[in-house]
Motif scaffolding. Structure first.
Motif, short mmCIF file in Angstrom:
data_model
loop_
_atom_site.label_atom_id
_atom_site.label_comp_id
_atom_site.label_asym_id
_atom_site.label_seq_id
_atom_site.Cartn_x
_atom_site.Cartn_y
_atom_site.Cartn_z
N VAL A 5 8.04 9.53 6.00
CA VAL A 5 7.67 9.57 4.58
C VAL A 5 6.25 10.14 4.46
O VAL A 5 5.50 10.19 5.43
CB VAL A 5 7.74 8.17 3.93
N ARG A 6 5.93 10.54 3.26
CA ARG A 6 4.58 11.05 3.00
C ARG A 6 3.55 9.98 3.32
O ARG A 6 3.84 8.78 3.24
CB ARG A 6 4.46 11.50 1.54
N ASP A 7 2.34 10.40 3.65
CA ASP A 7 1.29 9.51 4.14
C ASP A 7 0.96 8.34 3.22
O ASP A 7 0.64 7.25 3.69
CB ASP A 7 0.01 10.31 4.41
N ILE A 12 1.59 3.03 -1.50
CA ILE A 12 2.19 2.94 -2.84
C ILE A 12 3.19 1.79 -2.89
O ILE A 12 3.24 1.03 -3.87
CB ILE A 12 2.85 4.28 -3.22
N MET A 13 3.97 1.62 -1.82
CA MET A 13 4.94 0.53 -1.77
C MET A 13 4.23 -0.82 -1.78
O MET A 13 4.65 -1.74 -2.49
CB MET A 13 5.82 0.66 -0.53
N PRO A 20 6.47 -2.74 3.35
CA PRO A 20 7.17 -1.79 4.21
C PRO A 20 6.86 -2.03 5.68
O PRO A 20 5.73 -2.36 6.04
CB PRO A 20 6.65 -0.44 3.75
N HIS A 21 7.86 -1.89 6.50
CA HIS A 21 7.68 -1.95 7.95
C HIS A 21 7.53 -0.50 8.41
O HIS A 21 8.46 0.30 8.29
CB HIS A 21 8.89 -2.61 8.62
#
Length: 98
Positions: A5-7, A12-13, A20-21
């Motif tokens: 995914v983007r950096d 953001i999550m 997020p893991h």
């Protein structure tokens, strides 16, 4: 999920309350993930209504691939031009049947 995914996506999550893991990739693992991401983005481009957004994603992945393989855009452009001279481009829209 198991995808690159983007950096800023993990940040953001987290800001939205998710946990997020994530695993940070580098070297051969990152190179493989970038190639897989390119395929993912190309499929999204194929089905896109907003081609500009998806093409921007493809270009972002290509930039990362070039950086991780230490490739020079000018060298890639020279190879592209050589192939165009030898075999042509895709402007005429020839579709090989059978």
């Amino acid at each position: 999920m198991n995808k690159l995914v983007r950096d800023r996506i993990p940040e953001i999550m987290r800001a939205s309350g998710k946990s997020p893991h994530v695993k940070r990739l580098d070297g051969p693992g990152l190179k493989k993930a970038l190639k897989e991401k390119l395929v993912e983005e190309a499929i999204e481009l194929k089905d896109a209504e907003n081609i500009k957004e998806e093409l921007a994603d493809v270009l972002e992945v290509l930039d990362a691939i070039m950086e991780n393989y230490s490739l020079d855009i000018n060298e890639i452009e020279r190879i592209k031009d050589m192939k165009r001279r030898e075999k042509g481009g895709f402007k005429e829209g020839y579709f090989l049947m059978g």
